[in-house]
Design a protein around this motif. Structure first.
Motif, mmCIF file in Angstrom:
data_model
loop_
_atom_site.group_PDB
_atom_site.id
_atom_site.type_symbol
_atom_site.label_atom_id
_atom_site.label_comp_id
_atom_site.label_asym_id
_atom_site.label_seq_id
_atom_site.Cartn_x
_atom_site.Cartn_y
_atom_site.Cartn_z
ATOM 1 N N HIS A 55 1.072 -1.299 -0.075
ATOM 2 C CA HIS A 55 -0.147 -0.023 0.102
ATOM 3 C C HIS A 55 0.903 1.347 -0.023
ATOM 4 N N LEU A 56 2.058 1.097 0.518
ATOM 5 C CA LEU A 56 2.775 2.401 0.631
ATOM 6 C C LEU A 56 3.668 2.578 -0.672
ATOM 7 N N GLU A 57 3.780 1.694 -1.626
ATOM 8 C CA GLU A 57 4.391 1.732 -2.638
ATOM 9 C C GLU A 57 3.426 2.114 -3.846
ATOM 10 N N GLY A 58 2.119 2.790 -3.593
ATOM 11 C CA GLY A 58 1.566 2.784 -4.678
ATOM 12 C C GLY A 58 0.641 1.683 -5.427
ATOM 13 N N LYS A 59 0.651 0.537 -4.358
ATOM 14 C CA LYS A 59 0.046 -0.942 -4.761
ATOM 15 C C LYS A 59 -1.343 -0.846 -3.898
ATOM 16 N N SER A 60 -2.143 -1.717 -4.345
ATOM 17 C CA SER A 60 -3.428 -2.323 -3.461
ATOM 18 C C SER A 60 -3.455 -3.676 -3.774
ATOM 19 N N SER A 61 -4.167 -4.180 -2.926
ATOM 20 C CA SER A 61 -4.145 -5.580 -2.806
ATOM 21 C C SER A 61 -5.679 -6.068 -2.636
ATOM 22 N N LEU A 62 -6.112 -7.086 -3.755
ATOM 23 C CA LEU A 62 -7.453 -7.664 -3.515
ATOM 24 C C LEU A 62 -7.563 -9.119 -3.132
ATOM 25 N N LEU A 63 -8.253 -9.580 -2.218
ATOM 26 C CA LEU A 63 -8.287 -10.694 -1.620
ATOM 27 C C LEU A 63 -9.349 -11.686 -2.225
ATOM 28 N N CYS A 64 -9.333 -12.741 -2.795
ATOM 29 C CA CYS A 64 -10.630 -13.487 -3.350
ATOM 30 C C CYS A 64 -10.554 -14.648 -2.682
ATOM 31 N N LEU A 65 -11.624 -15.006 -1.806
ATOM 32 C CA LEU A 65 -11.531 -16.111 -1.114
ATOM 33 C C LEU A 65 -12.824 -17.368 -1.450
ATOM 34 N N ALA A 66 -12.400 -18.703 -1.587
ATOM 35 C CA ALA A 66 -13.343 -19.639 -2.004
ATOM 36 C C ALA A 66 -13.150 -20.445 -0.736
ATOM 37 N N SER A 67 -14.701 -20.875 -0.330
ATOM 38 C CA SER A 67 -14.560 -21.614 0.668
ATOM 39 C C SER A 67 -15.777 -22.485 0.667
ATOM 40 N N MET A 98 -16.607 -25.564 -0.428
ATOM 41 C CA MET A 98 -16.737 -26.384 -1.444
ATOM 42 C C MET A 98 -16.303 -27.606 -1.494
ATOM 43 N N PHE A 99 -16.821 -28.490 -2.388
ATOM 44 C CA PHE A 99 -16.272 -29.954 -2.333
ATOM 45 C C PHE A 99 -16.428 -30.320 -3.761
ATOM 46 N N PRO A 100 -15.380 -31.212 -4.539
ATOM 47 C CA PRO A 100 -14.216 -31.252 -3.772
ATOM 48 C C PRO A 100 -13.466 -29.701 -3.700
ATOM 49 N N PRO A 101 -12.006 -29.656 -2.875
ATOM 50 C CA PRO A 101 -11.624 -28.661 -2.393
ATOM 51 C C PRO A 101 -10.724 -27.924 -3.571
ATOM 52 N N LEU A 102 -10.660 -28.234 -4.868
ATOM 53 C CA LEU A 102 -9.726 -27.746 -5.671
ATOM 54 C C LEU A 102 -10.349 -26.754 -6.669
ATOM 55 N N VAL A 103 -9.656 -25.580 -6.718
ATOM 56 C CA VAL A 103 -10.280 -24.643 -7.382
ATOM 57 C C VAL A 103 -9.150 -23.779 -8.169
ATOM 58 N N GLN A 104 -9.588 -23.155 -9.194
ATOM 59 C CA GLN A 104 -8.659 -22.346 -10.059
ATOM 60 C C GLN A 104 -9.042 -20.648 -10.165
ATOM 61 N N PHE A 105 -8.072 -19.702 -9.749
ATOM 62 C CA PHE A 105 -8.490 -18.400 -9.761
ATOM 63 C C PHE A 105 -8.064 -17.674 -10.952
ATOM 64 N N SER A 106 -9.045 -16.789 -11.486
ATOM 65 C CA SER A 106 -8.470 -15.863 -12.463
ATOM 66 C C SER A 106 -9.236 -14.500 -12.322
ATOM 67 N N TYR A 165 -12.706 -14.800 -10.677
ATOM 68 C CA TYR A 165 -13.436 -16.112 -11.289
ATOM 69 C C TYR A 165 -12.879 -17.039 -10.701
ATOM 70 N N VAL A 166 -13.691 -17.978 -9.892
ATOM 71 C CA VAL A 166 -13.286 -19.413 -9.367
ATOM 72 C C VAL A 166 -13.844 -20.433 -10.327
ATOM 73 N N GLN A 167 -12.894 -21.064 -10.871
ATOM 74 C CA GLN A 167 -13.416 -22.403 -11.729
ATOM 75 C C GLN A 167 -13.260 -23.698 -10.689
ATOM 76 N N HIS A 168 -14.510 -24.385 -10.657
ATOM 77 C CA HIS A 168 -14.657 -25.382 -9.785
ATOM 78 C C HIS A 168 -15.443 -26.579 -10.510
ATOM 79 N N GLU A 169 -15.259 -27.694 -10.169
ATOM 80 C CA GLU A 169 -15.978 -28.923 -10.626
ATOM 81 C C GLU A 169 -17.492 -28.718 -10.756
ATOM 82 N N GLY A 170 -17.839 -27.886 -9.789
ATOM 83 C CA GLY A 170 -19.556 -27.727 -9.677
ATOM 84 C C GLY A 170 -19.972 -26.623 -10.745
ATOM 85 N N GLY A 171 -18.682 -25.784 -11.346
ATOM 86 C CA GLY A 171 -19.283 -24.704 -12.165
ATOM 87 C C GLY A 171 -18.364 -23.514 -11.863
ATOM 88 N N PRO A 172 -18.333 -22.707 -12.870
ATOM 89 C CA PRO A 172 -17.718 -21.395 -12.433
ATOM 90 C C PRO A 172 -18.521 -20.429 -11.495
#
Length: 102
Positions: free
Chosen positions: A18-30, A32-40, A88-95
């Motif tokens: 934040h001090l270096e002119g940057k910001s962060s965003l957190l994307c949380l996926a919870s 779910m089953f199975p617990p494997l996901v892909q983020f974009s 965007y979270v890609q999961h076996e159950g759908g995006p």
């Protein structure tokens, strides 16, 4: 066991970046089953079209804990004011898509 789509949330994350002119965003996926996901990530200007993040923009970190997976993206603060970011979270159950609230 039954496939369960994740619950996805996007939050602003604070860090030293934040001090270096940057910001962060957190994307949380919870929860779910199975617990494997892909983020974009995608972004959209106000009244604009959705676009993929340029490769040079937004370094992404991922971490996994019991029952949830998260991705943190670090972007320029200027870009955060110009664009709305969607995770965007890609999961076996759908995006699943979630846009930052701001």
């Amino acid at each position: 066991e039954q496939v369960v789509k994740p619950v996805v949330s996007v939050y602003p994350a604070t860090s030293r970046a934040h001090l270096e002119g940057k910001s962060s965003l957190l994307c949380l996926a919870s929860a779910m089953f199975p617990p494997l996901v892909q983020f974009s990530w995608k972004r959209r200007k106000e009244n604009g079209r959705l676009e993929d993040l340029p490769p040079a923009e937004g370094e992404q970190l991922e971490f996994r804990e019991l029952g949830c997976t998260a991705a943190i993206i670090v972007i320029d603060q200027d870009a955060l004011h110009t664009y709305k970011y969607s995770c965007y979270v890609q999961h076996e159950g759908g995006p699943v898509e979630q846009t930052e609230q701001g």
